[in-house]
Design an enzyme around this catalytic site. Structure first.
Site, PDB file in Angstrom:
ATOM      1  N   GLY A 129       2.130   2.400  10.085  1.00 15.05           N
ATOM      2  CA  GLY A 129       2.952   3.289  10.638  1.00 15.05           C
ATOM      3  C   GLY A 129       3.821   3.897  11.784  1.00 15.05           C
ATOM      4  CD  GLU A 161      -3.744  -2.691   7.544  1.00 13.60           C
ATOM      5  OE1 GLU A 161      -2.328  -3.075   6.930  1.00 13.60           O
ATOM      6  OE2 GLU A 161      -4.179  -1.806   6.919  1.00 13.60           O
ATOM      7  CB  SER A 184       4.646  -1.522  11.945  1.00 18.17           C
ATOM      8  OG  SER A 184       4.267  -0.499  11.957  1.00 18.17           O
ATOM      9  CE  LYS A 212       0.086   3.519   4.970  1.00 18.04           C
ATOM     10  NZ  LYS A 212      -0.065   3.256   6.048  1.00 18.04           N
ATOM     11  N   GLY A 239       2.680  -0.950   4.283  1.00 18.24           N
ATOM     12  CA  GLY A 239       2.062  -0.142   4.289  1.00 18.24           C
ATOM     13  C   GLY A 239       4.263   0.845   3.718  1.00 18.24           C
ATOM     14  CG  HIS A 267      -6.527   1.590   4.712  1.00 13.57           C
ATOM     15  ND1 HIS A 267      -5.396   2.491   5.618  1.00 13.57           N
ATOM     16  CD2 HIS A 267      -4.716   1.081   4.944  1.00 13.57           C
ATOM     17  CE1 HIS A 267      -4.356   2.628   6.518  1.00 13.57           C
ATOM     18  NE2 HIS A 267      -4.098   1.798   5.684  1.00 13.57           N
ATOM     19  CG  ASN A 320      -1.827   1.204   1.027  1.00 16.57           C
ATOM     20  OD1 ASN A 320      -1.760   2.263   0.538  1.00 16.57           O
ATOM     21  ND2 ASN A 320      -2.293   1.389   2.794  1.00 16.57           N
ATOM     22  CD  GLU A 339      -2.851   5.173   6.944  1.00 18.59           C
ATOM     23  OE1 GLU A 339      -2.948   5.326   5.275  1.00 18.59           O
ATOM     24  OE2 GLU A 339      -2.600   5.108   7.140  1.00 18.59           O
TER      25      GLU A 339
HETATM   26  C1  PEP Z   1      -0.497   0.105   5.776  1.00 17.50           C
HETATM   27  O1  PEP Z   1      -0.931   1.220   5.555  1.00 17.50           O
HETATM   28  O2  PEP Z   1      -1.897  -0.528   5.427  1.00 17.50           O
HETATM   29  C2  PEP Z   1      -0.113  -0.571   6.190  1.00 17.50           C
HETATM   30  C3  PEP Z   1      -0.217  -1.664   7.042  1.00 17.50           C
HETATM   31  O3  PEP Z   1       1.040   0.394   6.485  1.00 17.50           O
HETATM   32  P1  PEP Z   1       2.769   0.323   7.634  1.00 17.50           P
HETATM   33  O4  PEP Z   1       2.607  -1.281   6.775  1.00 17.50           O
HETATM   34  O5  PEP Z   1       3.683   1.121   7.359  1.00 17.50           O
HETATM   35  O6  PEP Z   1       2.072   0.075   8.989  1.00 17.50           O
END
Ligand code: PEP
Length: 258
Positions: free
Chosen positions: A180, A174, A218, A11, A239, A103, A9, A105
């Site tokens: 993040g 998630e 992460s 973003k 991400g 998601h 992703n 966000e």
């Molecule tokens: C995401 O944005 O779906 C995500 C898992 O981000 P990150 O891996 O940076 O935590």
């Protein structure tokens, strides 16, 4: 065993030059052979055409792309006066195979409700796109012991709206506190929630064992193997680590050997 899926992703990151560098390196790393897992990148809408070119170039001898194209969102509507939105049919015109829906966000900054997310999943399915339905609890919800209830409620809305074709979705667990932040759910914490989701899907469909449930939050080159080794973790939504070819490829490598 279910074929794992590693989905990046991006973003709201990237530019034409950086995308090309990243994808050249990813395609080189994936090599010419057929892969033991599916690999996708969910990119900002303006880059769909660019990345569609990479999807086309990545086809193996059977014609299947080694790198699938994904979108980060999809409109719940088919067409009309919805300024700024992108429909499933438009995404399909660019060869989009996956679309993230719900998601955290989007839930947090764009007010997406469980019902909106369920309708977006439906719009994706009717356009021939596999929705990657994201669910997850906040830190406050985890600390209040509400994790299972929250993810069950989020998934229930999607099952309610899409019951008859629920086996065609991908779910991504998630935890919001892990996205993040550099804080990853432990493999045991993640597996426990994945098992809850699997059981819920099992009530909706006898074929729930084949529904891919990804972990996201992460995930990186160092922790991927242990997370992906859990029995109900069928891949990752990545991400930050999807923006660096070597990290993303290391995660793909971990998924390949399992
Ligand atoms: C995401 O944005 O779906 C995500 C898992 O981000 P990150 O891996 O940076 O935590």
């Amino acid at each position: 065993m279910t074929k794992k899926l590693i989905a990046g992703n991006w973003k709201m990151n990237g530019n034409l030059g950086a995308n090309a560098q990243l994808l050249d390196a990813v395609l080189e790393g994936l090599g010419g052979r057929a892969l033991a897992c599916d690999v996708a990148v969910c990119v900002p809408a303006p880059y769909l055409l660019q990345v569609q070119g990479y999807q086309d170039r990545s086809r193996d001898s059977s014609g299947a792309p080694r790198l699938w194209l994904g979108a980060q969102d999809i409109s719940r509507h088919e067409s009309g006066a919805y300024t700024g939105e992108v429909s499933g049919r438009m995404l399909r015109e660019f060869g989009v195979r996956f679309a993230l829906v719900g998601h955290s966000e989007r839930r947090q900054y764009h007010g997406e409700t469980d019902e909106t997310v369920a309708l977006k999943a439906k719009a994706a399915l009717s356009a021939g796109i596999t929705p990657i339905v994201c669910v997850g609890e906040t830190l406050a919800e985890r600390e209040a012991g509400q994790t299972d209830d929250v993810v069950r409620r989020q998934l229930a809305a999607v099952i309610h709206e899409n019951g008859h074709c629920i086996t065609e979705i991908v779910v991504a667990y998630e935890p919001v506190w892990a996205i993040g932040t550099g804080k990853t759910a432990s493999p045991e914490q993640a597996q426990q929630v994945h098992a809850v989701l699997r059981a819920q899907l099992g009530v909706a469909s006898p074929a729930a064992g084949g529904i891919r449930i990804l972990y996201g939050g992460s995930m990186n080159a160092g922790n991927a193997a242990e997370l992906l080794a859990q029995p109900d973790i069928d891949g990752g939504l990545i991400g930050g680590a999807s923006l660096k070819a070597s990290d993303f490829l290391a995660i793909v490598g971990a998924a390949q050997v399992l």
